[in-house]
Scaffold this active site. Structure first.
Site, PDB file in Angstrom:
ATOM      1  N   ARG A 209       0.846  -1.273   0.165  1.00  0.00           N
ATOM      2  CA  ARG A 209      -0.078  -0.029  -0.254  1.00  0.00           C
ATOM      3  C   ARG A 209       0.741   1.343  -0.437  1.00  0.00           C
ATOM      4  O   ARG A 209       2.115   1.191   0.016  1.00  0.00           O
ATOM      5  CB  ARG A 209      -0.826   0.242   1.072  1.00  0.00           C
ATOM      6  CG  ARG A 209      -0.350  -0.402   2.565  1.00  0.00           C
ATOM      7  CD  ARG A 209      -1.235   0.626   3.493  1.00  0.00           C
ATOM      8  NE  ARG A 209      -0.714   2.055   3.441  1.00  0.00           N
ATOM      9  CZ  ARG A 209       0.626   2.339   3.434  1.00  0.00           C
ATOM     10  NH1 ARG A 209       1.288   2.525   4.300  1.00  0.00           N
ATOM     11  NH2 ARG A 209       0.247   3.588   3.531  1.00  0.00           N
TER      12      ARG A 209
ATOM     13  N   ASP B  89      -2.432  10.650  -2.336  1.00  0.00           N
ATOM     14  CA  ASP B  89      -2.994   9.122  -3.319  1.00  0.00           C
ATOM     15  C   ASP B  89      -3.084  10.006  -4.472  1.00  0.00           C
ATOM     16  O   ASP B  89      -2.996   9.784  -5.819  1.00  0.00           O
ATOM     17  CB  ASP B  89      -4.238   8.401  -3.003  1.00  0.00           C
ATOM     18  CG  ASP B  89      -3.517   7.814  -2.472  1.00  0.00           C
ATOM     19  OD1 ASP B  89      -3.293   5.907  -2.612  1.00  0.00           O
ATOM     20  OD2 ASP B  89      -3.410   8.032  -1.225  1.00  0.00           O
TER      21      ASP B  89
END
Length: 341
Positions: free
Chosen positions: A49, A228
């Site tokens: 991740r 992100d």
């Protein structure tokens, strides 16, 4: 392929290994990753991740597949499968675009390997520059706050927001860090707290809903979070709960910074409304599971809304800390992010 080492990724004798982040902090288990299906499963399960780490991991996997003889056509198809694994993390898309360009070269095998190695090295350098720009903002004795995990587990280098915080710590600024637990998957409690202990950063773990009290008491001087995806107007997506922090920071007049490499800027997104938000399984909210075991506290059929990310409007951001510098509201309004096309 060279032997490369990061906190969550490494290559050894040409093979790619991923540190299973779902087992931290109780266990540190490295998993070999040989196939695209394995990489996709690792990304979806959050064994791997962090937007930069996902992009680099996917490219290292393609480089490995090239090294074992996969055809150009197969690698191009695999790149599109990997692209769909995490829709919000734009680093994945940008890095895969670089790999696709490399696969067009006559010697695509060598080009793919060189590209993946370069992306790894580039992220290490980008992280260091972000850390230097961000740490310069931190004053002696400040109390900082962060959300989710943005350290070496999420990148190939020292991290984004946590990289800034760690450098400020290394500079002897006598900081103190509040670490949001980060519901529902507890990346702050499981991962950031673990990294802070490894790095010797003084920290205290808090539930997400305690941040407002700390700000009201004047116990938060500055907030650093990751991202992100950043839209051209400065809106950005980050782990759900970031928007709440930004609203609280705005109300309490606490400086709020987003830290990300320029590769997180998406020129195709005019604003935050164009950022896709991944919806995850309801079981993550009905209970919790990890290396510590499993606990269910809600009815098994309880309806759940579980977005992995939320979008913070640019108007709530004090500054954007990129590897190229620190940008304020006026810079963003003048189109500072458009240079990364």
């Amino acid at each position: 392929m060279k032997n490369l080492t990061a906190l969550s990724l490494k290559t050894a004798q040409g093979l790619l290994y991923v540190l299973d982040q779902t087992l931290l902090p109780q266990q540190q288990r490295w998993l070999a990753c040989r196939t695209v299906a394995e990489m996709v499963a690792m990304i979806k399960a959050l064994q791997l991740r962090g937007a930069p780490a996902i992009g680099i991991g996917a490219c290292l996997l393609l480089a490995y597949r090239a090294s074992v003889g996969d055809s150009r056509q197969q690698l191009l198809l695999d790149a599109e499968v990997l692209r769909a694994a995490r829709p919000t993390a734009v680093n994945l898309m940008n890095n895969l675009d670089s790999m696709i360009a490399a696969l067009q070269q006559p010697d695509f095998k060598a080009a793919a390997i060189a590209c993946a190695e370069q992306l790894f090295a580039e992220d290490v350098a980008l992280c260091q520059r972000m850390a230097e720009h961000g740490a310069a903002l931190v004053q002696q004795g400040e109390q900082l706050l962060t959300h989710c995990n943005t350290g070496g587990l999420a990148t190939a280098g020292v991290g984004t927001a946590l990289g800034v915080i760690n450098l400020a710590h290394q500079q002897g600024k006598n900081i103190r860090l509040w670490v949001d637990e980060t519901r529902p998957l507890l990346q702050g409690g499981r991962l950031t707290a673990w990294e802070c202990q490894q790095l010797g950063i003084p920290y205290q773990l808090i539930c997400d809903n305690m941040a407002a009290m700390l700000m009201a008491r004047g116990q938060v001087d500055r907030i650093f979070v990751g991202s992100d995806r950043i839209a051209v107007n400065g809106d950005f997506a980050n782990k759900v709960g970031t928007y709440s922090l930004a609203v609280l920071a705005h109300y309490h007049k606490v400086p709020f910074y987003v830290v990300a490499p320029h590769t997180t800027v998406d020129l195709a997104c005019a604003d935050g409304s164009a950022i896709p938000i991944e919806q995850r399984h309801g079981d993550e909210v009905r209970g919790v599971s990890g290396g510590f075991g499993q606990a269910i506290w809600a009815p098994q059929d309880a309806p759940v809304f579980n977005p992995a990310f939320d979008v913070t409007p640019a108007a709530l951001v004090t500054g954007w800390v990129l590897d190229t510098g620190v940008y304020n509201q006026a810079d963003i309004a003048a189109g500072a992010l458009q240079q990364f096309g």
